[in-house]
Design an enzyme around this catalytic site. Structure first.
Site, PDB file in Angstrom:
ATOM      1  N   THR A  34       0.825  -1.213   0.000  1.00  0.00           N
ATOM      2  CA  THR A  34       0.000   0.000   0.000  1.00  0.00           C
ATOM      3  C   THR A  34       0.860   1.264   0.000  1.00  0.00           C
ATOM      4  O   THR A  34       0.577   2.179  -0.786  1.00  0.00           O
ATOM      5  CB  THR A  34      -0.974  -0.023   1.191  1.00  0.00           C
ATOM      6  OG1 THR A  34      -1.794  -1.196   1.085  1.00  0.00           O
ATOM      7  CG2 THR A  34      -1.865   1.203   1.204  1.00  0.00           C
ATOM      8  N   GLU A  42       1.469   9.333  -6.134  1.00  0.00           N
ATOM      9  CA  GLU A  42       2.036  10.671  -5.956  1.00  0.00           C
ATOM     10  C   GLU A  42       3.023  10.997  -7.070  1.00  0.00           C
ATOM     11  O   GLU A  42       3.044  12.111  -7.591  1.00  0.00           O
ATOM     12  CB  GLU A  42       2.702  10.799  -4.593  1.00  0.00           C
ATOM     13  CG  GLU A  42       1.695  10.927  -3.475  1.00  0.00           C
ATOM     14  CD  GLU A  42       2.308  11.508  -2.226  1.00  0.00           C
ATOM     15  OE1 GLU A  42       1.976  12.659  -1.898  1.00  0.00           O
ATOM     16  OE2 GLU A  42       3.124  10.804  -1.594  1.00  0.00           O
ATOM     17  N   HIS A  68      -7.086   0.582  -1.045  1.00  0.00           N
ATOM     18  CA  HIS A  68      -6.337  -0.480  -1.711  1.00  0.00           C
ATOM     19  C   HIS A  68      -7.287  -1.666  -1.779  1.00  0.00           C
ATOM     20  O   HIS A  68      -7.564  -2.313  -0.769  1.00  0.00           O
ATOM     21  CB  HIS A  68      -5.072  -0.801  -0.919  1.00  0.00           C
ATOM     22  CG  HIS A  68      -4.051  -1.520  -1.728  1.00  0.00           C
ATOM     23  ND1 HIS A  68      -2.744  -1.639  -1.316  1.00  0.00           N
ATOM     24  CD2 HIS A  68      -4.121  -2.170  -2.912  1.00  0.00           C
ATOM     25  CE1 HIS A  68      -2.060  -2.326  -2.216  1.00  0.00           C
ATOM     26  NE2 HIS A  68      -2.884  -2.661  -3.193  1.00  0.00           N
TER      27      HIS A  68
END
Length: 126
Positions: A34, A42, A68
């Site tokens: 994750t 990002e 997730h």
């Protein structure tokens, strides 16, 4: 610099050992971690912004919402897409989605703020 909703970018990766929860320490299974999924999302927002920023300007992450949804084992190809969905002055909100060949494996939003790079670093280092 004019940033508007619709700005987007994509990144395609193959899950490797270095990307796994086992390797990163966020779990003990050999699937996409994750924290790595977040870093990739990002990275994709930064990639979308890079050609549109004025010299001396950068962006920093300030808020994340992440789901997730499914595991991605070693060797899985995962495509991360981001789209700028909101511009509020210096505040930018991106939606992202990660998919393998069969399903959405992750999704969420990332908020970034535009800052002057030098002033930000001066504040950060005291």
């Amino acid at each position: 610099m004019t940033l508007a909703p619709g700005l987007n970018a994509k990144l395609l990766i193959m899950v490797e050992r270095e990307d796994t929860a086992q390797k990163i320490g966020s779990g003990d299974v050999p699937v996409l971690a994750t924290p790595r999924l977040l870093a990739l999302a990002e990275m994709t927002t930064v990639q979308a912004l890079r050609p549109h920023l004025e010299p001396g300007t950068t962006s920093v992450g300030t808020r994340v919402q992440l789901e997730h949804l499914a595991p991605s084992p070693l060797g899985t190809h995962v495509e991360i897409t981001t789209e700028l969905i909101e511009v509020d002055g210096r505040r930018l909100v991106f939606a992202f989605q990660a998919r393998d060949r069969n399903q959405v494996v992750g999704r969420g939003t990332i908020e970034r703020v535009l800052v002057d790079r030098e002033r930000f670093l001066e504040r950060a280092t005291g």
